[in-house]
Design a protein around this motif. Sequence first.
Motif, short mmCIF file in Angstrom:
data_model
loop_
_atom_site.label_atom_id
_atom_site.label_comp_id
_atom_site.label_asym_id
_atom_site.label_seq_id
_atom_site.Cartn_x
_atom_site.Cartn_y
_atom_site.Cartn_z
N ALA A 280 15.77 38.28 65.43
CA ALA A 280 14.32 38.43 65.25
C ALA A 280 13.77 39.52 66.16
O ALA A 280 12.85 40.25 65.77
CB ALA A 280 13.62 37.09 65.52
N LEU B 212 14.40 43.04 64.55
CA LEU B 212 13.72 43.41 63.31
C LEU B 212 12.72 44.56 63.48
O LEU B 212 12.66 45.44 62.62
CB LEU B 212 13.05 42.20 62.67
CG LEU B 212 14.01 41.23 61.98
CD1 LEU B 212 13.26 40.00 61.50
CD2 LEU B 212 14.73 41.89 60.84
N THR C 176 12.54 38.47 57.78
CA THR C 176 11.71 37.76 58.74
C THR C 176 11.45 36.33 58.29
O THR C 176 11.50 35.39 59.09
CB THR C 176 10.38 38.51 58.94
OG1 THR C 176 10.66 39.84 59.37
CG2 THR C 176 9.51 37.81 59.97
#
Length: 103
Positions: A37, A40, A82
């Motif tokens: 995460a 990203l 996501t």
Amino acid sequence: MTQLPDLLPPVPPRLPGKPSLFLARDSYRQRRLRDAARMLPVLGTVIWLLPLMWQRAPEETGGMAAAVVFVFAGWTLLIVLTALIARKLRPDDEAAIDPDTAP
């Protein structure tokens, strides 16, 4: 029968004060998801900047349509990634949810 020699070296005894290297599988996966995460935005930056590096011949006109499609396809990919990562992430404790109690 003859006994075959042991081919593996002996395992040294573990020191009493040294913690084990074993990590629980679930917490390990959660940390790797958090790492993904965090990466990203970097992936998004690369996707947005890649069309700037495409080289076109001087006589070629236009060509921006492919860049726009690439950027929006990358944007869609980032949204999907996501959503998938956020779905699998879970807070470890209440301090991760409440920013007032977090250090």
